[in-house]
Design a protein around this motif. Structure first.
Motif, PDB file in Angstrom:
ATOM      1  N   SER A 263       5.663  -4.744   4.977  1.00  0.00           N
ATOM      2  CA  SER A 263       4.251  -4.383   4.889  1.00  0.00           C
ATOM      3  C   SER A 263       4.106  -3.124   4.051  1.00  0.00           C
ATOM      4  O   SER A 263       4.842  -2.151   4.243  1.00  0.00           O
ATOM      5  CB  SER A 263       3.651  -4.146   6.283  1.00  0.00           C
ATOM      6  N   PHE A 264       3.169  -3.183   3.135  1.00  0.00           N
ATOM      7  CA  PHE A 264       2.811  -2.036   2.289  1.00  0.00           C
ATOM      8  C   PHE A 264       4.038  -1.492   1.540  1.00  0.00           C
ATOM      9  O   PHE A 264       4.185  -0.276   1.395  1.00  0.00           O
ATOM     10  CB  PHE A 264       2.156  -0.919   3.113  1.00  0.00           C
ATOM     11  N   PHE A 265       4.873  -2.386   1.120  1.00  0.00           N
ATOM     12  CA  PHE A 265       5.993  -1.969   0.276  1.00  0.00           C
ATOM     13  C   PHE A 265       5.513  -1.921  -1.167  1.00  0.00           C
ATOM     14  O   PHE A 265       4.895  -2.862  -1.666  1.00  0.00           O
ATOM     15  CB  PHE A 265       7.166  -2.947   0.407  1.00  0.00           C
ATOM     16  N   GLU A 266       5.785  -0.825  -1.829  1.00  0.00           N
ATOM     17  CA  GLU A 266       5.305  -0.628  -3.193  1.00  0.00           C
ATOM     18  C   GLU A 266       6.480  -0.487  -4.154  1.00  0.00           C
ATOM     19  O   GLU A 266       7.472   0.180  -3.836  1.00  0.00           O
ATOM     20  CB  GLU A 266       4.421   0.628  -3.286  1.00  0.00           C
ATOM     21  N   ASN A 267       6.324  -1.122  -5.292  1.00  0.00           N
ATOM     22  CA  ASN A 267       7.263  -0.923  -6.384  1.00  0.00           C
ATOM     23  C   ASN A 267       6.533  -1.128  -7.700  1.00  0.00           C
ATOM     24  O   ASN A 267       5.362  -1.537  -7.729  1.00  0.00           O
ATOM     25  CB  ASN A 267       8.476  -1.852  -6.260  1.00  0.00           C
ATOM     26  N   ARG A 268       7.220  -0.833  -8.774  1.00  0.00           N
ATOM     27  CA  ARG A 268       6.646  -0.975 -10.105  1.00  0.00           C
ATOM     28  C   ARG A 268       7.346  -2.120 -10.839  1.00  0.00           C
ATOM     29  O   ARG A 268       8.574  -2.211 -10.828  1.00  0.00           O
ATOM     30  CB  ARG A 268       6.796   0.326 -10.890  1.00  0.00           C
ATOM     31  N   ILE A 269       6.529  -2.963 -11.467  1.00  0.00           N
ATOM     32  CA  ILE A 269       7.043  -4.106 -12.214  1.00  0.00           C
ATOM     33  C   ILE A 269       6.469  -4.037 -13.628  1.00  0.00           C
ATOM     34  O   ILE A 269       5.271  -3.759 -13.811  1.00  0.00           O
ATOM     35  CB  ILE A 269       6.664  -5.423 -11.520  1.00  0.00           C
ATOM     36  N   ARG A 270       7.312  -4.336 -14.584  1.00  0.00           N
ATOM     37  CA  ARG A 270       6.885  -4.253 -15.974  1.00  0.00           C
ATOM     38  C   ARG A 270       5.998  -5.447 -16.322  1.00  0.00           C
ATOM     39  O   ARG A 270       6.336  -6.599 -16.083  1.00  0.00           O
ATOM     40  CB  ARG A 270       8.089  -4.219 -16.914  1.00  0.00           C
ATOM     41  N   ASP A 273       3.037  -6.701 -21.429  1.00  0.00           N
ATOM     42  CA  ASP A 273       2.714  -5.782 -22.525  1.00  0.00           C
ATOM     43  C   ASP A 273       3.570  -4.523 -22.512  1.00  0.00           C
ATOM     44  O   ASP A 273       3.394  -3.643 -23.353  1.00  0.00           O
ATOM     45  CB  ASP A 273       1.235  -5.394 -22.471  1.00  0.00           C
ATOM     46  N   GLY A 274       4.480  -4.415 -21.542  1.00  0.00           N
ATOM     47  CA  GLY A 274       5.396  -3.284 -21.491  1.00  0.00           C
ATOM     48  C   GLY A 274       4.983  -2.188 -20.541  1.00  0.00           C
ATOM     49  O   GLY A 274       5.779  -1.275 -20.259  1.00  0.00           O
ATOM     50  N   ASN A 275       3.761  -2.217 -20.019  1.00  0.00           N
ATOM     51  CA  ASN A 275       3.305  -1.195 -19.075  1.00  0.00           C
ATOM     52  C   ASN A 275       3.805  -1.513 -17.674  1.00  0.00           C
ATOM     53  O   ASN A 275       4.072  -2.659 -17.327  1.00  0.00           O
ATOM     54  CB  ASN A 275       1.772  -1.124 -19.066  1.00  0.00           C
ATOM     55  N   TRP A 276       3.925  -0.432 -16.887  1.00  0.00           N
ATOM     56  CA  TRP A 276       4.362  -0.588 -15.507  1.00  0.00           C
ATOM     57  C   TRP A 276       3.148  -0.765 -14.620  1.00  0.00           C
ATOM     58  O   TRP A 276       2.171  -0.036 -14.738  1.00  0.00           O
ATOM     59  CB  TRP A 276       5.173   0.619 -15.050  1.00  0.00           C
ATOM     60  N   ARG A 277       3.209  -1.753 -13.731  1.00  0.00           N
ATOM     61  CA  ARG A 277       2.135  -2.013 -12.801  1.00  0.00           C
ATOM     62  C   ARG A 277       2.625  -1.752 -11.369  1.00  0.00           C
ATOM     63  O   ARG A 277       3.706  -2.196 -10.974  1.00  0.00           O
ATOM     64  CB  ARG A 277       1.671  -3.476 -12.887  1.00  0.00           C
ATOM     65  N   TRP A 278       1.831  -1.009 -10.613  1.00  0.00           N
ATOM     66  CA  TRP A 278       2.146  -0.758  -9.210  1.00  0.00           C
ATOM     67  C   TRP A 278       1.746  -1.991  -8.385  1.00  0.00           C
ATOM     68  O   TRP A 278       0.595  -2.449  -8.441  1.00  0.00           O
ATOM     69  CB  TRP A 278       1.406   0.467  -8.688  1.00  0.00           C
ATOM     70  N   ILE A 279       2.690  -2.541  -7.644  1.00  0.00           N
ATOM     71  CA  ILE A 279       2.456  -3.728  -6.824  1.00  0.00           C
ATOM     72  C   ILE A 279       2.750  -3.377  -5.366  1.00  0.00           C
ATOM     73  O   ILE A 279       3.791  -2.805  -5.052  1.00  0.00           O
ATOM     74  CB  ILE A 279       3.335  -4.921  -7.270  1.00  0.00           C
ATOM     75  N   THR A 280       1.807  -3.742  -4.494  1.00  0.00           N
ATOM     76  CA  THR A 280       1.979  -3.552  -3.049  1.00  0.00           C
ATOM     77  C   THR A 280       2.243  -4.912  -2.409  1.00  0.00           C
ATOM     78  O   THR A 280       1.479  -5.861  -2.608  1.00  0.00           O
ATOM     79  CB  THR A 280       0.726  -2.920  -2.420  1.00  0.00           C
TER      80      THR A 280
END
Length: 838
Positions: A263-270, A273-280
């Protein structure tokens, strides 16, 4: 001979056959009506056959042996004829019952055959009907059910099922099949809806197996990461995770496979377009299905907003700290000169001045007090907004607190035709637990506003108990006036900061518009809600209800009125005065009588030596009062007390004593007790301390006080107040000088300013406390500072100071501190030495 033998042989064969048939018939028809006859005929026939056989054997023997000696040829032939005749006779005799039996048997057999044929026809018809019924009710429905179940098994729900005609197993099967069809249709619909939801959901949805392979990925996930469906694989996905988040992501996956929900685990995925997106992420393991379901959301914008809010919060906190520092500095800078103004005015007031000079000094004190009130309102509002205002909870005298509010408000009404009354429930306890200062502040503000906006009529302050549960009571406080009222459109904003009823209000009545806003928030802190009801031209009513606990019980000793007839008469044309004091006097066993007469009270009142007559000067015409005094004042045995909002004339004063409204029932009881010479114990707390004389130092003792103050004006004012009380004062301009003097000299008290050049009061106090540790002594140090924010007192005590006094310094505050320290007697200042009460 041969033909005869052949004939006999034939006859024998026929007879044997007939006998056999007859025997069978007899056996089969034993239960028939002719059975006995047949049996008799059969037995006779057997007997004849026996004879016939004998004869036959004889004939055979004669023929074979050709023993003619046995019979004569004529005899033999005669005998043969006789036998044949006898056989014919017996044959005819036997044939008749045999035919009859055979005929009956034939008819019976025919009937039975017909019955059998009819039974076969009936059974065939029944079997045919049964087969048709079975086909129609079983075979056809079963075949139909089989066909429909085959269609349903293929996923087709658009299937028409016949309605069951009979309540049997087939009908139950059809009904169950219809339920199954509906459930299948519903499941297919839910499946379609789930598919639509899965694909159209704004949240990213994933279904994976325990090896990490993506079984289902919805469109939101494809859009969020800019990836096609076939891109999602364990290798590509973990390669797209931010390097700093890779370890935590793999650890979270391992925990997930162990059965621990994410639950509510966050990481960044590319992104593509090369930008990092924060995903929960939110994910769970379906162990029985061997699948992992996950819901994810793109929180990049939220993260950006949080970052912006964090920066804004930090900026706001910085601004708030700057505001607090500004308020603290403003408080310090304003209170410092205010100390000189108020202290100087107080010193002037103690000097011998003419009336004009006293009026000017009173004006200075009144204006300074008003300015100090505005400053306190601003500081209170700042404390409330910062959540730093804390309420005290001490036992205090509720009755006296409200009466003291009335006394202060009455000063503002001396030049107005406005009645002020205080109605307090006499059953309220003498002491309650709460914050006396904040309750007084709220009630004084509400009553002060009522006095400000009421030009005529009355103001009523009330306190009553609404309910009680054990020691906790719900008390209701009200302030009602007959003032100008508030327009309906202004009622919603009346408690807003800096709010006035209209733009002319400030110019006409003055004020900052902070009073009601502060009162509303103080009432909320006390657990209530400040409410208002008003009508333009009629007046306003403010009220609130709060919980308060009963304080320690006090011994209640009512006034002992002596003999019967002790009474208090209230002469007034309005009921306010009577309603205010009557319940309290009744509780003290003193009869209170309302004389609602605009002319004169009854003559017998004057003859009662155990009575008191309260004359409401404001509600009695001067002519009526004058005539009554001329006729009865000389021989009046009752105590005369003239009650008014303002001082009475000297002419009236000659006939009795004077009391100012609002009337404290304790003072009425005291005057009545003095009049009849009876002991008196107040029903509640004693008379307020403000009614006592100014403090005086103990006789023969002049304490030495070290005053540490860098501001020359404040030094002059404070030393003047101390010297007026008879103390010796020594000066120090900063902390270094104070530290040097305290190490060399001994003082009864050190009054220490906190903000000074070179060395402030905090550091000087800490250093002297460290020095005293080795010396084994303790110097009493009291802080005198213009810092009046929350935490300033605690800061002084933490530095090692013994007490705290906030500037501007008044003689009352100074005296109260000196009393606590044992340097003065336990009296309190008179009203002439109070803030703003000349």
């Amino acid at each position: 001979m041969d033909r005869l033998t052949q004939r006999l042989t034939l006859i024998r064969e026929l007879a044997d056959r007939d006998r056999t048939v007859l025997a069978q018939l007899v056996e089969q028809n034993r239960d028939n009506d002719n059975a006995q006859q047949m049996v008799t005929a059969f037995e006779e026939m057997n007997a004849q056959f026996e004879k016939l056989d004998t004869m036959r054997r004889k004939i055979y023997a004669a023929a074979l042996l050709e023993d003619a000696s046995q019979l004569a040829p004529g005899d033999w032939l005669d005998e043969l004829k006789r036998v044949l005749t006898s056989i014919g006779h017996f044959e005819s005799q036997i044939s008749q019952p045999t035919e009859h039996i055979l005929s009956e048997t034939s008819r019976t057999a025919n009937r039975q055959l017909m019955l059998v044929l009819f039974a076969c026809l009936v059974l065939g018809a029944i079997a045919l009907g049964f087969m048709l019924t079975i086909r129609r009710r079983v075979l056809v429905p079963v075949q139909l059910v089989t066909e429909r179940m085959t269609l349903l098994a293929t996923g087709t729900t658009d299937v028409a099922l016949p309605k069951p005609r009979y309540h049997d197993e087939i009908g139950d099967m059809l009904a169950a099949l219809e339920v199954f069809r509906r459930n299948t249709e519903r499941m297919n619909q839910l499946s379609r809806e789930r598919g639509k939801f899965f694909q159209k959901s704004p949240q990213m949805l994933f279904i994976m197996n325990t090896k990490g392979h993506f079984l289902e990925v919805n469109q939101a996930a494809e859009r969020a990461l800019g990836r096609a469906r076939d891109w999602f694989s364990p290798k590509r996905f973990f390669a797209a995770v931010h390097p700093k988040d890779s370890r935590q992501t793999r650890a979270a996956w391992r925990d997930l496979l162990k059965g621990k929900d994410i639950s509510f685990f966050e990481n960044r995925i590319r992104h593509r377009d090369g930008n990092w997106r924060w995903i929960t992420w939110h994910a769970a393991l379906l162990k029985e299905d061997g699948m992992v379901v996950a819901v994810a959301a793109d929180t990049t914008e939220r993260k950006r907003m949080e970052s912006d809010l964090r920066h804004a919060k930090e900026a706001a906190e910085t601004a708030n700290r700057a505001k607090s520092e500004f308020l603290a500095n403003m408080s310090h800078e304003i209170r410092t000169p205010m100390n000189g103004i108020l202290g100087g005015a107080e010193l002037l007031h103690q000097m011998e001045l003419n009336q004009d000079q006293r009026d000017i000094v009173a004006l200075i004190r009144k204006s300074s007090t008003h300015l100090l009130g505005i400053l306190n309102d601003i500081l209170d509002l700042s404390k409330i907004e910062a959540g730093k205002l804390e309420l005290e909870c001490n036992a205090f005298p509720l009755h006296e607190t409200l009466w003291s509010v009335g006394e202060l408000v009455a000063v503002k009404l001396q030049q107005k035709p406005v009645e002020l009354a205080i109605n307090i429930d006499p059953d309220l306890p003498a002491l309650v637990h709460g914050d006396e200062g904040r309750l007084r502040q709220v009630m004084l503000n509400l009553a002060g506003n009522a006095a400000k906006f009421t030009a005529h009529g009355h103001i009523l302050i009330e306190a009553k108990r609404m309910s009680q549960n054990g020691d906790t009571m719900v008390l209701r406080y009200e302030v009602t006036d007959t003032g100008s009222g508030i327009p309906p459109e202004e009622l919603d904003s009346i408690f807003d900061k800096f709010s006035q009823v209209d733009s002319s209000t400030t110019r006409r009545f003055g004020g900052t518009g902070l009073g009601l806003a502060i009162c509303a928030r103080l009432v909320e802190l006390m657990g209530g809600t400040l409410r208002v009801a008003s009508k333009v031209g009629v007046g306003s009513r403010f009220w609130f209800e709060i919980d308060m606990k009963r304080g320690p019980d006090r011994m209640f000793e009512p006034f002992h009125g002596g003999p019967e007839g002790t009474a208090v008469f209230v002469w007034s044309s309005k009921p306010l005065l009577y309603e205010s004091i009557a319940p309290h006097l009744t509780r003290a066993h003193v009869e209170c009588i309302d004389i609602r007469s605009p002319d004169m009270p009854p003559d017998q009142v004057c003859q009662m030596n155990k009575a008191m007559l309260l004359c409401d000067v404001d509600q009695i015409s001067a002519s009526a009062l004058g005539r009554w005094l001329e006729q009865h004042a000389g021989d009046c045995r009752a105590a005369l007390v003239f009650v008014s909002m303002s001082p009475i004339t000297d002419a009236t004063r000659r006939h009795g004593t004077h009391m100012r409204k609002p009337i404290n029932p304790n003072l009425v009881l005291r005057k009545l007790a003095d009049h009849i010479g009876a002991p008196h114990q107040p029903t509640n707390n004693p008379i307020p301390a403000e009614a006592m004389n100014l403090l005086h130092p103990e006789a023969g003792h002049k304490a030495d006080i070290l005053l540490v103050e860098d501001n020359a004006t404040n030094a002059i004012v404070t030393s003047g107040l101390l010297k007026a009380l008879g103390f010796n004062v020594t000066f120090a301009e900063d902390g270094e000088q104070a530290l040097a003097r305290m190490k060399k000299e001994t003082f009864d008290l050190v009054l220490m300013d906190c903000h000074m050049p070179k060395m402030d009061g905090y550091r000087a106090t800490r250093l002297i406390r460290e020095w005293e540790t080795d010396q084994g002594r303790h110097q009493t140090i009291v802080a005198i500072t213009a810092n009046a924010m929350r935490g300033d007192r605690e800061r002084c005590l933490d530095a090692g100071m013994d007490d705290y006094i906030a500037k501007p310094l008044t003689q009352k505050d100074l005296c109260e501190t000196l009393v606590r320290l044992g340097l003065l007697g336990n009296q309190t200042p008179s009203p002439s030495s109070q803030n703003g009460n000349p």
